[in-house]
Design a protein around this motif. Structure first.
Motif, PDB file in Angstrom:
ATOM      1  N   LEU A 300      67.698  66.873   5.004  1.00 21.48           N
ATOM      2  CA  LEU A 300      67.743  65.581   4.318  1.00 21.48           C
ATOM      3  C   LEU A 300      69.129  65.136   3.865  1.00 21.48           C
ATOM      4  O   LEU A 300      69.416  63.926   3.913  1.00 21.48           O
ATOM      5  N   ALA A 303      70.463  63.122   6.567  1.00 20.34           N
ATOM      6  CA  ALA A 303      69.566  62.115   7.139  1.00 20.34           C
ATOM      7  C   ALA A 303      69.892  60.736   6.568  1.00 20.34           C
ATOM      8  O   ALA A 303      70.637  60.592   5.598  1.00 20.34           O
ATOM      9  N   ARG A 308      65.236  59.876   3.819  1.00 20.54           N
ATOM     10  CA  ARG A 308      65.381  60.696   2.626  1.00 20.54           C
ATOM     11  C   ARG A 308      64.553  60.147   1.462  1.00 20.54           C
ATOM     12  O   ARG A 308      63.844  60.886   0.764  1.00 20.54           O
ATOM     13  N   ALA A 338      65.386  62.731  11.943  1.00 18.42           N
ATOM     14  CA  ALA A 338      66.790  62.684  11.535  1.00 18.42           C
ATOM     15  C   ALA A 338      67.726  62.818  12.727  1.00 18.42           C
ATOM     16  O   ALA A 338      68.823  62.244  12.732  1.00 18.42           O
ATOM     17  N   HIS A 339      67.305  63.557  13.749  1.00 13.44           N
ATOM     18  CA  HIS A 339      68.172  63.803  14.900  1.00 13.44           C
ATOM     19  C   HIS A 339      67.667  63.116  16.174  1.00 13.44           C
ATOM     20  O   HIS A 339      68.195  63.392  17.259  1.00 13.44           O
TER      21      HIS A 339
END
Length: 385
Positions: A300, A303, A308, A338-339
């Motif tokens: 997080l 992110a 988040r 996030a990725h």
């Protein structure tokens, strides 16, 4: 007592908290008969009694001949430890290979997959599911091992390591040559395939390496008890894990979290009305899932604000209002969001990681009497004659 119970009555009968009952429902352990306005979920007394006989509720707390004694992994309402080592101390400090050796007690090294595996992967239909690729990878690894029928701990450790090496290669099928990096380091290879930092992948692998007698692990032990070789036992584990409620749970959580990030308040309202969403509620972790917290602590901070803030809101509100603990499946979903990873990336990490625990339990089962798992059916069909 009547034939139907409210959530509060179920909790009282089993001697657990109401949030634990919610967790049972979210995991499919206990199914409500219906939902009554002003009362909430209503459960069949017979179902609750059956659950009480098999779980650690007030009326069901007793050791049975079905208990499986193990010295590998200890889990509790808010803790996880591998052979007495708290996962909080292992995560980030130990590599996956070090944790695998800790779990199995038998160090093992695997040779790199060869052209046979590449040919098998290429022969699969376009768009073949990840778990199907992983199963074929284990089949190839076993077929190439001349010692696959050696039922010694050392041979089983080798089977686990060889299978993992083949599975990692199957995850990277179609990736440019050389992208996998050092195949002796699982995290390095997976990180290159997925485009992630290797230390992040190593962390996730360590957190998911084992989880006591999960359904897939039980399948592994049953197969070993029946005389299966190490590769066949791992295939039994993969087959049991190939479910949206097990290795595929992060996919369900990802689909839900993607919409929740766009409208956190709407997702919260729907969850409060409909029940635990994917990635919330756990049969074991009624206080906190340490795997989820450790992974989120790494994911997080890097992110986006939307992700988040959504995770923070949903975690705090659902825990406070319903007692639903955020699980590692939601943390894996956050990692994927996030990725910007493929939908099955979480399943790839989970399955590869769990080979460590499966191998450890397979080795431990070797010391037990063969064919010791035998459920007794209670016949309810028509009687003869």
């Amino acid at each position: 007592m009547s034939g139907e119970l409210s959530t509060a009555q179920v909790a009282d009968y089993l001697g657990v908290k109401t949030q634990t009952v919610y967790a049972y429902v979210s995991r499919g352990v206990l199914a409500p008969l219906r939902r009554d306005p002003g009362v909430g979920s209503v459960f069949a007394l017979a179902d609750v009694q059956a659950l009480g006989r098999g779980r650690s509720g007030r009326r069901g707390a007793r050791a049975t001949s079905d208990d499986v004694r193990t010295a590998i992994t200890q889990v509790g309402p808010g803790g996880l430890a591998y052979r007495g080592h708290d996962v909080r101390g292992l995560a980030g400090a130990s590599t996956f290979e070090e944790v695998r050796d800790l779990l199995t007690g038998v160090p093992a090294a695997a040779g790199p997959p060869d052209a046979v595996l590449d040919a098998v992967m290429a022969a699969l239909p376009p768009g073949a599911r990840l778990l199907d690729r992983l199963k074929h990878a284990v089949l190839v690894a076993g077929a190439e091992d001349l010692g696959r029928h050696d039922r010694s701990p050392e041979a089983f450790a080798t089977a686990g390591a060889r299978s993992l090496s083949a599975m990692v290669a199957a995850v990277g099928a179609g990736t440019p040559a050389g992208a996998g990096g050092d195949r002796e380091r699982t995290a390095v290879a997976l990180a290159a395939y997925l485009g992630l930092p290797a230390d992040l992948v190593d962390l996730a692998l360590v957190l998911l390496a084992d989880h006591d007698l999960a359904v897939s692990t039980t399948a592994v032990r049953v197969a070993v008890s029946a005389g299966a070789d190490g590769y066949s036992a791992l295939l039994a584990g993969l087959a049991a894990a190939d479910s949206p409620q097990h290795v595929g749970a992060s996919v369900q959580a990802l689909d839900w979290l993607r919409g929740a990030v766009e409208d956190p308040r709407g997702a919260l309202a729907a969850a409060l009305a409909d029940g635990p969403p994917p990635g919330f509620g756990h049969v074991v972790y009624t206080e906190v899932d340490p795997r989820a917290q450790l992974l989120l602590d790494r994911v997080l901070p890097e992110a986006g604000d939307d992700l988040r803030e959504a995770v923070s809101l949903l975690e705090s509100e659902l825990a406070e209002r319903r007692g639903w603990v955020l699980s590692v499946d939601l943390a894996l979903a956050a990692l994927m969001l996030a990725h910007d990873l493929p939908r099955d990336a979480g399943s790839a990490i989970f399955a590869c990681a769990r080979t460590a625990g499966w191998t450890a339990h397979a080795i431990e089962e070797l010391a037990e009497p063969g064919m010791r798992f035998r459920l007794r059916g209670v016949y309810t069909g028509p009687r003869a004659g």
